[in-house]
Scaffold this motif. Structure first.
Motif, PDB file in Angstrom:
ATOM      1  N   ILE A  26      -8.476  11.958  -7.236  1.00 30.48           N
ATOM      2  CA  ILE A  26      -9.713  11.178  -7.317  1.00 30.48           C
ATOM      3  C   ILE A  26      -9.532  10.014  -8.285  1.00 30.48           C
ATOM      4  N   GLY A  27      -8.880  10.284  -9.418  1.00 30.07           N
ATOM      5  CA  GLY A  27      -8.636   9.222 -10.384  1.00 30.07           C
ATOM      6  C   GLY A  27      -7.776   8.107  -9.818  1.00 30.07           C
ATOM      7  N   VAL A  28      -6.734   8.456  -9.068  1.00 30.56           N
ATOM      8  CA  VAL A  28      -5.877   7.439  -8.450  1.00 30.56           C
ATOM      9  C   VAL A  28      -6.670   6.607  -7.450  1.00 30.56           C
ATOM     10  N   GLY A  29      -7.481   7.270  -6.627  1.00 31.28           N
ATOM     11  CA  GLY A  29      -8.289   6.538  -5.650  1.00 31.28           C
ATOM     12  C   GLY A  29      -9.294   5.608  -6.307  1.00 31.28           C
ATOM     13  N   LEU A  30      -9.968   6.078  -7.354  1.00 32.15           N
ATOM     14  CA  LEU A  30     -10.939   5.240  -8.057  1.00 32.15           C
ATOM     15  C   LEU A  30     -10.258   4.040  -8.712  1.00 32.15           C
ATOM     16  N   ALA A  31      -9.085   4.253  -9.272  1.00 29.98           N
ATOM     17  CA  ALA A  31      -8.377   3.154  -9.923  1.00 29.98           C
ATOM     18  C   ALA A  31      -7.885   2.123  -8.908  1.00 29.98           C
ATOM     19  N   TYR A  32      -7.572   2.570  -7.677  1.00 30.95           N
ATOM     20  CA  TYR A  32      -7.010   1.661  -6.686  1.00 30.95           C
ATOM     21  C   TYR A  32      -8.081   0.823  -5.989  1.00 30.95           C
ATOM     22  N   ARG A  33      -9.084   1.460  -5.423  1.00 29.13           N
ATOM     23  CA  ARG A  33     -10.105   0.737  -4.666  1.00 29.13           C
ATOM     24  C   ARG A  33     -11.533   1.196  -4.985  1.00 29.13           C
ATOM     25  N   GLY A  34     -11.705   1.904  -6.075  1.00 33.11           N
ATOM     26  CA  GLY A  34     -13.048   2.341  -6.417  1.00 33.11           C
ATOM     27  C   GLY A  34     -13.498   3.526  -5.583  1.00 33.11           C
ATOM     28  N   GLY A  35     -14.799   3.740  -5.527  1.00 33.08           N
ATOM     29  CA  GLY A  35     -15.354   4.897  -4.840  1.00 33.08           C
ATOM     30  C   GLY A  35     -15.088   4.936  -3.359  1.00 33.08           C
ATOM     31  N   ARG A  36     -14.880   3.781  -2.729  1.00 30.69           N
ATOM     32  CA  ARG A  36     -14.666   3.778  -1.274  1.00 30.69           C
ATOM     33  C   ARG A  36     -13.301   4.335  -0.894  1.00 30.69           C
ATOM     34  N   ALA A  37     -12.366   4.409  -1.833  1.00 30.43           N
ATOM     35  CA  ALA A  37     -11.042   4.965  -1.549  1.00 30.43           C
ATOM     36  C   ALA A  37     -11.025   6.479  -1.638  1.00 30.43           C
ATOM     37  N   VAL A  38     -12.146   7.080  -2.015  1.00 32.81           N
ATOM     38  CA  VAL A  38     -12.246   8.535  -2.124  1.00 32.81           C
ATOM     39  C   VAL A  38     -13.041   9.058  -0.931  1.00 32.81           C
ATOM     40  N   VAL A  39     -12.549  10.120  -0.302  1.00 33.94           N
ATOM     41  CA  VAL A  39     -13.239  10.726   0.844  1.00 33.94           C
ATOM     42  C   VAL A  39     -14.280  11.704   0.298  1.00 33.94           C
TER      43      VAL A  39
ATOM     44  N   GLY B 191       0.794  -1.229   0.000  1.00 39.95           N
ATOM     45  CA  GLY B 191       0.000   0.000   0.000  1.00 39.95           C
ATOM     46  C   GLY B 191       0.823   1.274   0.000  1.00 39.95           C
ATOM     47  N   PRO B 192       1.861   1.390   0.865  1.00 43.76           N
ATOM     48  CA  PRO B 192       2.678   2.605   0.839  1.00 43.76           C
ATOM     49  C   PRO B 192       3.346   2.853  -0.507  1.00 43.76           C
ATOM     50  N   GLU B 193       3.813   1.758  -1.149  1.00 43.65           N
ATOM     51  CA  GLU B 193       4.416   1.933  -2.466  1.00 43.65           C
ATOM     52  C   GLU B 193       3.394   2.426  -3.477  1.00 43.65           C
ATOM     53  N   VAL B 194       2.189   1.852  -3.419  1.00 46.48           N
ATOM     54  CA  VAL B 194       1.132   2.271  -4.334  1.00 46.48           C
ATOM     55  C   VAL B 194       0.776   3.739  -4.113  1.00 46.48           C
ATOM     56  N   LEU B 195       0.759   4.164  -2.842  1.00 48.20           N
ATOM     57  CA  LEU B 195       0.444   5.558  -2.544  1.00 48.20           C
ATOM     58  C   LEU B 195       1.519   6.493  -3.088  1.00 48.20           C
ATOM     59  N   MET B 196       2.795   6.093  -2.943  1.00 47.14           N
ATOM     60  CA  MET B 196       3.875   6.923  -3.478  1.00 47.14           C
ATOM     61  C   MET B 196       3.776   7.043  -4.992  1.00 47.14           C
ATOM     62  N   VAL B 197       3.568   5.912  -5.653  1.00 52.69           N
ATOM     63  CA  VAL B 197       3.436   5.934  -7.107  1.00 52.69           C
ATOM     64  C   VAL B 197       2.206   6.736  -7.521  1.00 52.69           C
ATOM     65  N   GLY B 198       1.122   6.591  -6.766  1.00 53.62           N
ATOM     66  CA  GLY B 198      -0.101   7.339  -7.078  1.00 53.62           C
ATOM     67  C   GLY B 198       0.091   8.842  -6.996  1.00 53.62           C
ATOM     68  N   ASN B 199       0.843   9.294  -5.996  1.00 55.62           N
ATOM     69  CA  ASN B 199       1.112  10.730  -5.876  1.00 55.62           C
ATOM     70  C   ASN B 199       1.959  11.245  -7.045  1.00 55.62           C
ATOM     71  N   VAL B 200       2.938  10.438  -7.457  1.00 53.49           N
ATOM     72  CA  VAL B 200       3.768  10.828  -8.597  1.00 53.49           C
ATOM     73  C   VAL B 200       2.930  10.889  -9.871  1.00 53.49           C
ATOM     74  N   ILE B 201       2.052   9.911 -10.048  1.00 57.06           N
ATOM     75  CA  ILE B 201       1.175   9.901 -11.223  1.00 57.06           C
ATOM     76  C   ILE B 201       0.240  11.104 -11.207  1.00 57.06           C
ATOM     77  N   ALA B 202      -0.276  11.449 -10.019  1.00 54.22           N
ATOM     78  CA  ALA B 202      -1.161  12.610  -9.916  1.00 54.22           C
ATOM     79  C   ALA B 202      -0.439  13.888 -10.327  1.00 54.22           C
TER      80      ALA B 202
END
Length: 340
Positions: free
Chosen positions: A178-191, A138-149
């Motif tokens: 929002i796009g990173v969150g939706l791609a990772y776990r769908g709508g539940r990953a978005v606050v 998860g931490p790696e995915v979050l780091m990559v997600g921030n870079v992609i954003a």
């Protein structure tokens, strides 16, 4: 095979130092000294150094897009009206953007960092209702997600600038998250709505989107009020130029007072000004700063503006006396003409 790997994973999490005794509850980052079963070793975070480097370069790329689009939006009126030159606009933007980010950007950064994506879904030890929610990577995915954003938002800003479209940096980066969150776990990953009651629930995406509609409306109302005051109090008087100079310190006072209040009351947490001063003290400091700014402008800026106004009036009178003379174009007009 999968059952065997799963069993190995559970044993690993149960034996990692720093655990509180419950399976899966470990400290992050995991040390490189831990040897796993059958010769498997957990790598250190050093292998993610490239993400830091790439993320830093993309941050500069994003900042360049902000300067090309968002800052251009802010200074378009000043440059278009001829109040300041394009070079002065760039110089002022460089200083003010940096100062604003340092002194007042912490709270917005916190909102974007934690109130758009639910970071618990990226935490390998976080539990909800007794069940793990985050993957081990998860931490790696979050780091990559921030870079992609960063890459996505920066690219869109550059494309929009090339197409001469004024867009919002905030919209761009939040949409990327929002796009990173939706791609990772769908709508539940978005606050969508944050925890709490009343206005506190609007710290999520719904509140941010609502502000996109509220901000233009409030800005329009403020603009109407200020314009009507200037129109009836200055422009429609017998000597508007003189009144404009006389009332300028009032606007300097208001601008510095409002800015200083938010710096003291809601500024950078590192300065801890909100801990040192109460609301009343913050108001007093802000008003004092505004009065000082107005007083300084009376003895420094106003004489310069008066001199520039007199030179302009003399030039206009000379043009009226010599209507056949070729009118020289200002540097701003020449630059705008070259642009198109």
């Amino acid at each position: 095979m999968m059952e065997r790997l799963s069993a190995v994973g559970r044993q690993v999490l149960d034996t990692i130092p720093g655990s509180s005794g419950n399976p899966g509850e470990v400290a992050w980052p995991i040390s490189s000294d831990i040897q796993l079963l059958e010769g498997i070793q957990i790598p250190t975070t050093d292998q993610y150094l490239w993400l830091v480097v790439v993320g830093g370069l993309l941050a500069f790329f994003m900042a360049w897009g902000i300067g090309a689009n968002d800052v251009a939006n802010a200074f378009a009126t000043s440059v278009g009206a001829g109040s300041i030159s394009l070079k002065w606009a760039i110089a002022l933007a460089s200083v003010m953007e940096f100062a604003g980010a340092v002194l007042m950007g912490a709270h917005v950064t916190s909102t974007v960092r934690k109130s758009i994506m639910n970071v618990d879904y990226f935490d390998p030890v976080q539990r909800v209702d007794g069940e793990g929610t985050g993957a081990l990577n998860g931490p790696e995915v979050l780091m990559v997600g921030n870079v992609i954003a960063l890459l996505a938002a920066g690219s869109w800003l550059v494309v929009a600038t090339a197409l001469e479209m004024p867009v919002s940096t905030t919209h761009s980066i939040i949409g990327s998250f929002i796009g990173v969150g939706l791609a990772y776990r769908g709508g539940r990953a978005v606050v969508w709505l944050s925890d709490g009651d009343g206005i506190d629930k609007l710290k999520g995406v719904v509140g941010v989107v609502a502000s996109w509609f509220i901000s233009p409306i409030l800005s329009a109302l403020f603009a109407i009020v200020i314009f009507m005051v200037v129109r009836h109090g200055v422009l429609r008087r017998s000597n508007p130029a003189k009144l404009a100079l006389l009332t300028a310190p009032i606007w300097y006072f208001l601008a510095f007072t409002i800015t200083m209040f938010f710096i003291v009351y809601k500024g950078s947490p590192q300065l801890k000004l909100d801990k040192r001063f109460s609301v009343g003290e913050a108001v007093g400091i802000s008003i004092g700063t505004g009065l000082l700014a107005g007083l300084v402008s009376w003895f420094t800026i106003l004489p310069f503006q008066r001199k520039m106004l007199e030179q302009w009036e003399e030039a206009e009178i000379e043009k009226m006396k010599n209507p056949g003379a070729i009118k020289e174009k200002t540097k701003t007009a020449q630059a705008l003409e070259r642009i198109g």
